[in-house]
Design a protein around this motif. Sequence first.
Motif, mmCIF file in Angstrom:
data_model
loop_
_atom_site.group_PDB
_atom_site.id
_atom_site.type_symbol
_atom_site.label_atom_id
_atom_site.label_comp_id
_atom_site.label_asym_id
_atom_site.label_seq_id
_atom_site.Cartn_x
_atom_site.Cartn_y
_atom_site.Cartn_z
ATOM 1 N N SER A 1 0.833 -1.198 0.000
ATOM 2 C CA SER A 1 0.000 0.000 0.000
ATOM 3 C C SER A 1 0.869 1.249 0.000
ATOM 4 O O SER A 1 1.793 1.380 0.773
ATOM 5 N N GLN B 1 0.386 5.324 0.141
ATOM 6 C CA GLN B 1 -0.578 6.409 0.259
ATOM 7 C C GLN B 1 -0.132 7.630 -0.533
ATOM 8 O O GLN B 1 1.052 7.939 -0.575
ATOM 9 N N ARG C 1 -5.193 2.667 0.575
ATOM 10 C CA ARG C 1 -6.033 1.489 0.805
ATOM 11 C C ARG C 1 -6.399 1.300 2.260
ATOM 12 O O ARG C 1 -7.034 0.332 2.613
ATOM 13 N N ASP C 2 -5.956 2.192 3.110
ATOM 14 C CA ASP C 2 -6.251 2.008 4.544
ATOM 15 C C ASP C 2 -6.415 3.394 5.174
ATOM 16 O O ASP C 2 -5.657 3.789 6.027
ATOM 17 N N GLY D 1 -9.077 4.545 6.800
ATOM 18 C CA GLY D 1 -10.086 4.625 7.861
ATOM 19 C C GLY D 1 -9.581 5.350 9.107
ATOM 20 O O GLY D 1 -10.290 6.186 9.669
ATOM 21 N N TRP E 1 -17.522 -0.892 7.331
ATOM 22 C CA TRP E 1 -16.918 0.454 7.288
ATOM 23 C C TRP E 1 -17.771 1.426 8.120
ATOM 24 O O TRP E 1 -17.253 2.209 8.907
ATOM 25 N N ASP F 1 -10.484 5.833 -0.782
ATOM 26 C CA ASP F 1 -9.968 4.564 -0.273
ATOM 27 C C ASP F 1 -10.255 3.475 -1.304
ATOM 28 O O ASP F 1 -11.411 3.071 -1.487
ATOM 29 N N GLU G 1 -9.836 0.416 -1.349
ATOM 30 C CA GLU G 1 -10.465 -0.816 -0.844
ATOM 31 C C GLU G 1 -11.990 -0.756 -0.964
ATOM 32 O O GLU G 1 -12.643 -1.777 -1.147
#
Length: 364
Positions: free
Chosen positions: A2, A4, A22-23, A25, A57, A167, A169
Amino acid sequence: MSSQKQVIVETANSSYPIHIGRDLGVQLKEQVESVRSKGALVAAVTDRNVYTAQSAWFASLGSEVPVFVVPAGETSKSVGKFAEVLDFLAEHKLDRGGVVLAVGGGVVGDLAGYAAASYLRGVRFIQIPTTLLSMVDSSVGGKTGINISAGKNLVGAFHQPIAVYSDIELLKTMPPREFASGMAEVIKHGMLQDSELFDLLEAAPINGPADHRMESVVEWNCKIKAAVVNADEKETAASGGRALLNLGHTFGHAIENVAGYGEYLHGEAIGIGLVAAGILSQRLGHISEDDVVRIRKVVATHRLPTSLNKPLSTEKLLAAMRLDKKVKAGVIRFVIMKRIGQAATIESADMDLISDIWRECGAS
Ligand SMILES: NC(=O)c1ccc[n+]([C@@H]2O[C@H](COP(=O)([O-])OP(=O)(O)OC[C@H]3O[C@@H](n4cnc5c(N)ncnc54)[C@H](O)[C@@H]3O)[C@@H](O)[C@H]2O)c1
């Protein structure tokens, strides 16, 4: 692996980050907590499909963030749903310090963004795009709005978000056909502004969110759209400018109109529109026949149609083009390519030529 990324969008009055990864959150949650720690409310708007597909989520967002769920689809961009979102914000007593989260595709982004632009004469909002189209297109540029019976996107406001969290994902639950539809805008960006992006798509198609190039591709596309939008934030340039983003759309909108909404997804109609814009550019002497072959191949390998599934009437398609809301004083403005990676607007085109192009794309 991943990686960012961040794109900073500069507009006349503001600047905001688009986070791509991808992360995301944890980062989003920190921003939500920072608003809430000042005593303000964060409220989310989403649609039924996203709410169901991404239930984990939403659970991780916490029960302190109320969520308003609208039905999925274009019909939610209505005056009625807009009023319901405003009532929801008022019921939860969101004040000037509050923040609206728009969690969804372009429909939710446009609806919730417009509600944020209007409620209390404007509150802050964060976009969390969940479709490829919304990551590479609708979440960049600050256009928000709804439809009325007289037409699509006829009511709205320019309202920039304070941040965008793209994101990748979240794309994993998207229907594959919707993902392919979003790729049409990516291909368009390469054709109009960046031949390197086009080359990358030509070398190997991107067929899903698991592709390791996704973060870079979303970043690249946000930069391309942001650059075009920055230069012409409110679409006032006499030529070129934001109108370049309509490459393939004069043809594509006509297909959507004549076929009836629902027959083609937006990106599918744009796929054919991009091929048509390529043929027009070639007939006007700007790009080669070989370039048109390349465009067809890139559109097709991304699982998009390059010609009509069944013949539509050329006359009806021409009439629909004349009625397009971008038509000013009866002049149909086309976007063509000077070469792959460089677009320009032209004020008129020989309509016999346009008819020929329609027939080449499968019209009767
Ligand atoms: N504001 C702008 O600049 C701008 C630019 C382009 C398009 N738009 C608008 O965007 C809208 C189209 O956006 P769109 O293509 O994202 O359509 P959409 O928002 O309707 O989403 C497409 C479908 O995918 C579903 N979906 C979304 N994310 C999902 C996920 N992660 N998992 C499962 N299902 C998911 C939705 O529920 C919907 O059924 C149109 O209304 C158009 O006018 C706005």
